[in-house]
Scaffold this active site. Structure first.
Site, PDB file in Angstrom:
ATOM      1  N   SER A  33       0.813  -1.226   0.000  1.00  0.00           N
ATOM      2  CA  SER A  33       0.000   0.000   0.000  1.00  0.00           C
ATOM      3  C   SER A  33       0.847   1.278   0.000  1.00  0.00           C
ATOM      4  O   SER A  33       1.810   1.404   0.755  1.00  0.00           O
ATOM      5  CB  SER A  33      -0.910   0.017   1.232  1.00  0.00           C
ATOM      6  OG  SER A  33      -1.615   1.240   1.259  1.00  0.00           O
ATOM      7  N   SER A  35      -0.771   4.154   0.545  1.00  0.00           N
ATOM      8  CA  SER A  35      -1.619   5.107   1.273  1.00  0.00           C
ATOM      9  C   SER A  35      -0.920   5.754   2.470  1.00  0.00           C
ATOM     10  O   SER A  35      -1.105   6.959   2.699  1.00  0.00           O
ATOM     11  CB  SER A  35      -2.921   4.432   1.720  1.00  0.00           C
ATOM     12  OG  SER A  35      -3.725   4.187   0.599  1.00  0.00           O
ATOM     13  N   THR A  80      -9.362  -1.688   2.091  1.00  0.00           N
ATOM     14  CA  THR A  80      -9.068  -2.099   0.730  1.00  0.00           C
ATOM     15  C   THR A  80      -9.328  -3.599   0.606  1.00  0.00           C
ATOM     16  O   THR A  80      -9.879  -4.213   1.527  1.00  0.00           O
ATOM     17  CB  THR A  80      -7.652  -1.630   0.312  1.00  0.00           C
ATOM     18  OG1 THR A  80      -7.479  -1.919  -1.059  1.00  0.00           O
ATOM     19  CG2 THR A  80      -6.547  -2.284   1.125  1.00  0.00           C
ATOM     20  N   LYS A  84     -14.063  -4.183   1.394  1.00  0.00           N
ATOM     21  CA  LYS A  84     -14.996  -3.077   1.119  1.00  0.00           C
ATOM     22  C   LYS A  84     -16.472  -3.465   1.183  1.00  0.00           C
ATOM     23  O   LYS A  84     -17.304  -2.663   1.577  1.00  0.00           O
ATOM     24  CB  LYS A  84     -14.688  -2.468  -0.251  1.00  0.00           C
ATOM     25  CG  LYS A  84     -13.336  -1.798  -0.309  1.00  0.00           C
ATOM     26  CD  LYS A  84     -13.060  -1.240  -1.682  1.00  0.00           C
ATOM     27  CE  LYS A  84     -11.620  -0.797  -1.776  1.00  0.00           C
ATOM     28  NZ  LYS A  84     -11.304  -0.166  -3.057  1.00  0.00           N
ATOM     29  N   GLY A 145     -13.401  -7.161 -15.482  1.00  0.00           N
ATOM     30  CA  GLY A 145     -13.504  -7.398 -14.043  1.00  0.00           C
ATOM     31  C   GLY A 145     -14.876  -7.053 -13.507  1.00  0.00           C
ATOM     32  O   GLY A 145     -15.458  -6.024 -13.862  1.00  0.00           O
ATOM     33  N   GLY A 148     -15.468  -6.362  -6.671  1.00  0.00           N
ATOM     34  CA  GLY A 148     -15.903  -5.139  -5.997  1.00  0.00           C
ATOM     35  C   GLY A 148     -15.591  -3.890  -6.810  1.00  0.00           C
ATOM     36  O   GLY A 148     -16.464  -3.043  -7.044  1.00  0.00           O
ATOM     37  N   ARG A 170     -13.944 -13.333 -15.669  1.00  0.00           N
ATOM     38  CA  ARG A 170     -13.713 -14.782 -15.639  1.00  0.00           C
ATOM     39  C   ARG A 170     -14.995 -15.508 -15.223  1.00  0.00           C
ATOM     40  O   ARG A 170     -15.413 -16.456 -15.876  1.00  0.00           O
ATOM     41  CB  ARG A 170     -12.580 -15.092 -14.647  1.00  0.00           C
ATOM     42  CG  ARG A 170     -12.382 -16.558 -14.402  1.00  0.00           C
ATOM     43  CD  ARG A 170     -11.253 -16.800 -13.446  1.00  0.00           C
ATOM     44  NE  ARG A 170     -11.467 -16.186 -12.128  1.00  0.00           N
ATOM     45  CZ  ARG A 170     -10.615 -16.258 -11.117  1.00  0.00           C
ATOM     46  NH1 ARG A 170      -9.471 -16.903 -11.279  1.00  0.00           N
ATOM     47  NH2 ARG A 170     -10.889 -15.690  -9.965  1.00  0.00           N
ATOM     48  N   THR A 171     -15.613 -15.037 -14.155  1.00  0.00           N
ATOM     49  CA  THR A 171     -16.881 -15.624 -13.716  1.00  0.00           C
ATOM     50  C   THR A 171     -17.996 -14.811 -14.377  1.00  0.00           C
ATOM     51  O   THR A 171     -18.375 -13.741 -13.896  1.00  0.00           O
ATOM     52  CB  THR A 171     -16.990 -15.553 -12.173  1.00  0.00           C
ATOM     53  OG1 THR A 171     -15.770 -16.043 -11.620  1.00  0.00           O
ATOM     54  CG2 THR A 171     -18.162 -16.354 -11.649  1.00  0.00           C
TER      55      THR A 171
HETATM   56  P1  ATR Z   1     -11.645  -5.985  -6.074  1.00  0.00           P
HETATM   57  O1  ATR Z   1     -12.336  -5.468  -4.856  1.00  0.00           O
HETATM   58  O2  ATR Z   1     -10.266  -5.422  -6.289  1.00  0.00           O
HETATM   59  O3  ATR Z   1     -12.479  -5.873  -7.310  1.00  0.00           O
HETATM   60  P2  ATR Z   1     -12.318  -8.766  -6.112  1.00  0.00           P
HETATM   61  O4  ATR Z   1     -13.717  -8.452  -5.759  1.00  0.00           O
HETATM   62  O5  ATR Z   1     -11.659  -9.961  -5.469  1.00  0.00           O
HETATM   63  O6  ATR Z   1     -11.360  -7.547  -5.792  1.00  0.00           O
HETATM   64  O7  ATR Z   1     -12.241  -8.906  -7.724  1.00  0.00           O
HETATM   65  C1  ATR Z   1     -11.111  -9.341  -8.388  1.00  0.00           C
HETATM   66  C2  ATR Z   1     -11.396  -9.346  -9.896  1.00  0.00           C
HETATM   67  O8  ATR Z   1     -10.248  -9.890 -10.596  1.00  0.00           O
HETATM   68  C3  ATR Z   1     -12.564 -10.201 -10.322  1.00  0.00           C
HETATM   69  O9  ATR Z   1     -13.120  -9.674 -11.499  1.00  0.00           O
HETATM   70  C4  ATR Z   1     -11.882 -11.540 -10.587  1.00  0.00           C
HETATM   71  O10 ATR Z   1     -12.597 -12.418 -11.423  1.00  0.00           O
HETATM   72  P3  ATR Z   1     -13.704 -13.419 -10.771  1.00  0.00           P
HETATM   73  O11 ATR Z   1     -14.911 -12.566 -10.503  1.00  0.00           O
HETATM   74  O12 ATR Z   1     -13.926 -14.440 -11.819  1.00  0.00           O
HETATM   75  O13 ATR Z   1     -13.084 -13.951  -9.492  1.00  0.00           O
HETATM   76  C5  ATR Z   1     -10.630 -11.076 -11.288  1.00  0.00           C
HETATM   77  N1  ATR Z   1      -9.571 -12.092 -11.209  1.00  0.00           N
HETATM   78  C6  ATR Z   1      -8.814 -12.347 -10.129  1.00  0.00           C
HETATM   79  N2  ATR Z   1      -7.936 -13.348 -10.416  1.00  0.00           N
HETATM   80  C7  ATR Z   1      -8.186 -13.720 -11.688  1.00  0.00           C
HETATM   81  C8  ATR Z   1      -7.629 -14.695 -12.583  1.00  0.00           C
HETATM   82  N3  ATR Z   1      -6.624 -15.499 -12.199  1.00  0.00           N
HETATM   83  N4  ATR Z   1      -8.127 -14.783 -13.831  1.00  0.00           N
HETATM   84  C9  ATR Z   1      -9.128 -13.969 -14.239  1.00  0.00           C
HETATM   85  N5  ATR Z   1      -9.695 -13.034 -13.449  1.00  0.00           N
HETATM   86  C10 ATR Z   1      -9.241 -12.911 -12.197  1.00  0.00           C
END
Ligand code: ATR
Length: 297
Positions: A33, A35, A80, A84, A145, A148, A170-171
């Site tokens: 961080s 911050s 963070t 959140k 993405g 959150g 991804r999801t």
């Molecule tokens: P944040 O608050 O930073 O958004 P998060 O809610 O954990 O953190 O989200 C992480 C994002 O990165 C999500 O879009 C996640 O995809 P999933 O929703 O499928 O989990 C994506 N992400 C993290 N690791 C990944 C990976 N190895 N391949 C593809 N997407 C990934």
């Protein structure tokens, strides 16, 4: 004979003493961080005897940690990843911003009460405007993405009246859920799940891919070429240039990393806690020193 030290003591703001007010950021992990550098520079600028520290807090201990700092009369905290969304249920009150975005990144403690705020959403748009000169009204945006950060960005872009929003995650079900919410709340925004077939004004990376050196690209180059994008923004700020941004630069896109977003969310949090105007340039310099090891040329 012992010599008497007549040196004038440093001003109180240089000392940590019984009057020092404390702020913190909670994350998991937190070591990267920037911050503390930004906020401590801002406190010093205003001559405030305040300090900001970073705490690694396991999500299972988040409630206890929030209760702990409230009991210890901290002025406020930032939250963070991954806190959140969890923190929404751990405060006494949500201000309008936290209610609207369904996430809390800033808490202010006052008279024993904890109020949750969200300063992220505004910061995304301010940084896009400042750092990329992107006009969002009527723009076509590819958002990578749907966690959150992705969710907040998607809804905020919709409130800014983008014309078309393409959500990739991804999801896929998470992107579908956000698309459904936008269709309901913002019927004028055309929202799709999947890669666009047209050019876009902006690609926004809100995934965590790029934080680690061996991460895959968040953009599937078989599905979409960087040559089809005018600008690319990566919310990641460390490393300062992710492989996505390096490739975007090479493809001739305008690029920016997440420093501006970090700066503006922090500036607003500073104002919420202290009631003083955030010294933006001081905070920006502190961030650049921390992240680039000096000012960016
Ligand atoms: P944040 O608050 O930073 O958004 P998060 O809610 O954990 O953190 O989200 C992480 C994002 O990165 C999500 O879009 C996640 O995809 P999933 O929703 O499928 O989990 C994506 N992400 C993290 N690791 C990944 C990976 N190895 N391949 C593809 N997407 C990934």
């Amino acid at each position: 004979m012992p010599r008497i030290n007549l040196r004038v003591p440093p001003p109180a703001t240089n000392l940590i003493n019984a009057a020092t007010r404390l702020c913190a950021v909670f994350g998991w992990p937190i070591k990267q961080s920037a911050s503390p550098a930004m906020h401590n520079a801002a406190f010093a600028h205003h001559g405030l005897n305040w300090r900001y520290v970073a705490c690694e807090v396991d999500p299972k201990n988040l409630r206890a940690a929030i209760e702990g700092v409230r009991a210890m009369n901290f002025a406020g905290i930032n939250l963070t990843v991954p806190h959140k969304l969890l923190a929404v249920d751990m405060v006494d009150e949500l201000d309008a911003s936290a209610k609207k975005w369904g996430a809390v990144n800033t808490i202010k403690f006052e008279n024993g009460r904890a109020t949750g705020f969200n300063t992220d959403a505004e910061a995304i748009v301010t940084s896009l405007r400042e750092d990329l000169k992107v006009g969002l009204r009527g723009a076509k945006v590819l958002l990578l993405g749907a966690g959150g950060a992705g969710r907040t960005a998607a809804l905020k872009l919709a409130t800014e009246n983008v014309a078309e929003l393409f959500l990739v995650n991804r999801t896929a079900s998470k992107a579908e859920e956000i698309a459904g919410e936008i269709k309901k709340q913002f019927p004028l925004v055309k929202v799709f799940v999947g890669y666009p077939e047209t050019n876009v004004d902006l690609i926004l990376n809100a995934t965590s891919l790029g934080l680690k050196a061996d991460d895959a690209s968040p953009l599937d180059k078989q599905q979409f070429s960087l040559a089809q994008a005018a600008a690319v923004y990566d919310m990641i700020y460390r490393p300062a240039e992710t492989p996505l941004l390096a490739a975007a630069k090479a493809a001739g896109c305008q690029t920016a990393n997440g420093i501006g977003m970090l700066l503006h969310q922090g500036a607003k949090a500073f104002e919420i806690w202290t009631g003083k105007p955030a010294p933006l340039e001081v905070m920006r310099r502190a961030l650049e020193e921390n992240i680039y090891g000096g000012t960016k040329s």
